[in-house]
Design an enzyme around this catalytic site. Structure first.
Site: not given
Lengths: 291, 402
Positions: B385, B117, B95
């Site tokens: 991930s 968000e 991310k």
């Protein structure tokens, strides 16, 4: 007074080939003839219970609403502030759905009613079928709050086929060239959003709304209504000086949410509509806004 | 070698095939056009990319390793399983890559406030981190249910100087946090950049996000060629909104020999209403958060409540490009249930000493199953991930109370 207005409206509709959208046109014409802005009143279908909606619609009519926007509740109303979000949630929890919202329309007698909602429920029902159902139920138009014209081709065609209006919103961020595009593709009227952000009565309309309305009038003869943040008679009077219609939504929904009975909700809605409708009358000394 | 689809991106209207577009209130149309124009300017500016690459190298710690999971391979009894180690990124997941890219763009646009968000909190932590590093104040919208489930990340975001804005409306999870971020943005456009957390949302966000996160696949492809002298036979990634997956797949789309697999959250099973978050396997076409894509919804078009053991996959839609890749048959999408993801979480920890995020554990679980059916000569590349520290706490408290 109100009886006379309704009679007038009914009489004007007789003989029109284009009965549905003409109801909308006549409402604006009548208001203009009386040197006032039309009152466009919003409530959420099914809030707080489907049983309440017919009586609340009648209260809006009795209070002098010229046009009604009936909200179709949606799970993810991203153009709405907390008041209408909560109303949407209550309505869904109380079992309001698309078909029941359609059936509510008849309670508003001969006042033109717009179906106000979001695109996904229309898309999932099938745009053509949904539009046909909305028209057959007697609505005069559809506003889909999250559907700009670039994505609205199928809905524009369906509304044209069914002879109902598809007004577009103009926002404070909309550049002039785009106002012309929106005005060219809108039918019925243009909805000028009076400030940034979402619906709600927490912040008043911006001072820029008059300039925005003037820009819209430069490119279209469609009536222009203004909304977002109009909660009091004073807000309404300020906007009514330049707009053809004044939209009041969250302020009315909030009255419903605070009422402890249908009777008190109806009384509060009728009285608030009457107060705002009265504020929509322009001063005799003020010039009539040109069409 | 890349596929034409990926060089050109979506069409002018932001569509990948039939999916995507820009279904937003009018107030957001012009700001999205400005974002798109700024993005296109930045993307042809070598200075922008070199600043981005420098951050990835010197701050994030990229390239991330490629690790062959020898023990897991032995246990599975088939193909070699190779992990792309996105858990090794600073902040613990891929991310941060997207967050840094978007914050660099926001600064270039002169924005002085960032909003985002978050569901699991990983994207929130990433944006809070990027904001701290690049000196821009950050506000993160987070559902109150998620704040409770992911209290560690709430604490981290606050430690990093971000303000966490609780969202108590709707289902009090990621979709409602996204609604609220969009509502805030509609009121604060002039000063504020909305840093979206996955390859979802209105055009140009899916393309913008993919353009940053594709470094995952680009690195992995080069590492495969360098170490093994060939491409993998299968590439697997988990899919919620789908950013790590699109970032991984982007590099391999044009490689006809490589089969691509996306793994959705099967939750308690596809037959359980509200019991999963598998939009592509259990949803239908709809419009959510500005894009036409696959959505979990009722017959009347109300967005459904979803469930997954992993908060990061617990989202009722999927990025529009995945909908297109499924439509054209280029990527196959499967589901893994909660219990199998949890088992894979524990297995990878014990077999390789790598505690994966529960999101990533879905991909690991499917990789094990697939590898077991393949020959020992085959290679399966799996994107891990993120790391599972955030989930370890949850299991630790469950273990303590049981």
């Amino acid at each position: 007074m109100f009886g006379a207005r309704r009679q007038g409206r009914a009489a004007l509709r007789v003989g029109c080939g284009n009965v549905v959208t003409s109801g909308l046109t006549r409402a604006f014409e009548l208001a203009r003839a009386e040197n006032r802005a039309a009152l466009v009143a919003f409530i959420m279908a099914g809030d707080p219970s489907p049983d309440w909606t017919p009586a609340l619609l009648q209260a809006l009519v009795a209070g002098g609403a010229d046009i009604i926007e009936l909200g179709f509740p949606y799970s993810d109303p991203l153009a709405d502030g907390p008041v209408i979000q909560a109303a949407s949630g209550r309505a869904l929890a109380a079992g309001m759905d698309f078909d029941r919202a359609l059936a509510c329309r008849e309670a508003a007698a001969d006042v033109p009613v717009i179906a106000f909602g979001y695109y996904n429920p229309l898309f999932v029902r099938g745009v053509e079928r949904a539009t046909c159902d909305i028209a057959a139920a007697g609505f005069v138009g559809i506003i889909a709050a999250d559907l700009p014209p670039e994505e609205a081709g199928p809905l524009e065609s369906a509304c044209a086929e069914n002879d109902i209006a598809l007004p577009y919103l103009v926002a404070p961020t909309t550049p002039p060239a785009r106002i012309a595009l929106l005005a060219a593709r809108a039918t019925g009227f243009i909805y000028a959003v009076s400030r940034l952000g979402v619906t709600g009565a927490d912040a008043p309309p911006s001072a820029g709304i008059a300039a925005c309305i003037a820009q819209i009038r430069d490119v279209t003869t469609l009536p222009v209504v203004a909304g977002f943040g109009i909660s009091s008679a004073a807000d309404a009077a300020a906007v009514a000086a330049t707009a053809d219609g004044v939209v009041v939504g969250s302020a009315l929904v909030e009255l419903v949410s605070r009422a402890d009975s249908l009777a008190s909700a109806s009384t509060a809605l009728e009285s608030q509509c009457r107060s705002i409708a009265s504020a929509c009358r322009r001063n005799a000394e003020m010039p009539v806004v040109p069409a | 070698m890349t596929h034409a689809l990926y060089d050109s991106g979506p069409d002018q209207r932001g569509y990948f095939g039939e999916f995507g577009g820009r279904f937003v209130p009018e107030v957001l149309v012009e700001p999205l056009r400005q974002l798109e124009a700024s993005m296109r300017e930045a993307f042809v500016d070598e200075g922008f990319w070199s600043a981005f690459r420098a951050l990835l190298r010197d701050y994030v710690g990229r390239p991330t390793p490629l690790t062959e999971a020898a023990n897991l391979t032995r246990m599975s009894g088939g193909a070699r399983i190779v992990l792309k180690r996105e858990d090794c990124n600073h902040t613990g997941a891929h991310k941060i890559v997207n967050a840094l890219g978007q914050v660099l763009l926001a600064k270039r646009m002169g924005k002085t406030r960032l909003i985002a968000e978050t569901g699991a909190g990983q994207h929130g932590v990433a944006v809070a981190t990027a904001g701290a590093l690049l000196n821009v104040p950050v506000e993160i919208f987070m559902g109150t249910d998620d704040m409770e489930r992911q209290s560690l990340n709430v604490y981290l975001m606050r430690t990093l100087g971000a303000q966490v804005r609780p969202v108590a409306g709707g289902s009090r999870t990621l979709k409602d946090a996204t609604n609220e971020a969009l509502r805030d943005w509609a009121a604060t456009l002039a000063t504020t950049a909305y840093v979206i957390g996955s390859a979802v949302g209105p055009h140009p966000y899916p393309f913008l996000v993919r353009s940053f996160v594709r470094v995952i696949g680009d690195e992995a492809r080069a590492q495969m060629l360098d170490r093994y002298g060939r491409l993998p036979d299968h590439v697997i990634a988990c899919v919620g909104g789908g950013s790590n997956a699109i970032g991984t797949f982007a590099a391999f789309i044009g490689d006809a020999s490589v089969r691509l697999w996306g793994v959705e959250a099967g939750g308690r099973g596809l037959s359980v209403p509200g019991g999963h978050a598998a939009s592509l396997n259990g949803g239908s076409v709809g419009v959510l958060h500005g894009a036409r894509t696959f959505v979990l919804q009722s017959a009347a078009g109300a967005i459904a409540e979803t469930h997954s053991i992993s908060a990061g996959l617990d989202y009722p839609a999927v990025g529009p490009e995945h909908a297109h890749l499924r439509d054209i048959g280029r990527v196959e999408y499967r589901c893994v249930r909660d219990e199998d993801a949890q088992a894979a979480f524990e297995t990878l920890a014990r077999s390789e000493g790598i505690v994966p995020a529960l999101e990533s554990a879905h991909a690991i679980a499917f990789a094990r199953e697939l590898a077991g059916r393949l020959s020992k000569e085959s290679i399966v590349l799996v994107t891990c991930s993120g790391r599972g520290d955030k989930d370890a706490l949850r299991f630790a408290s469950a273990a303590a109370t049981s």
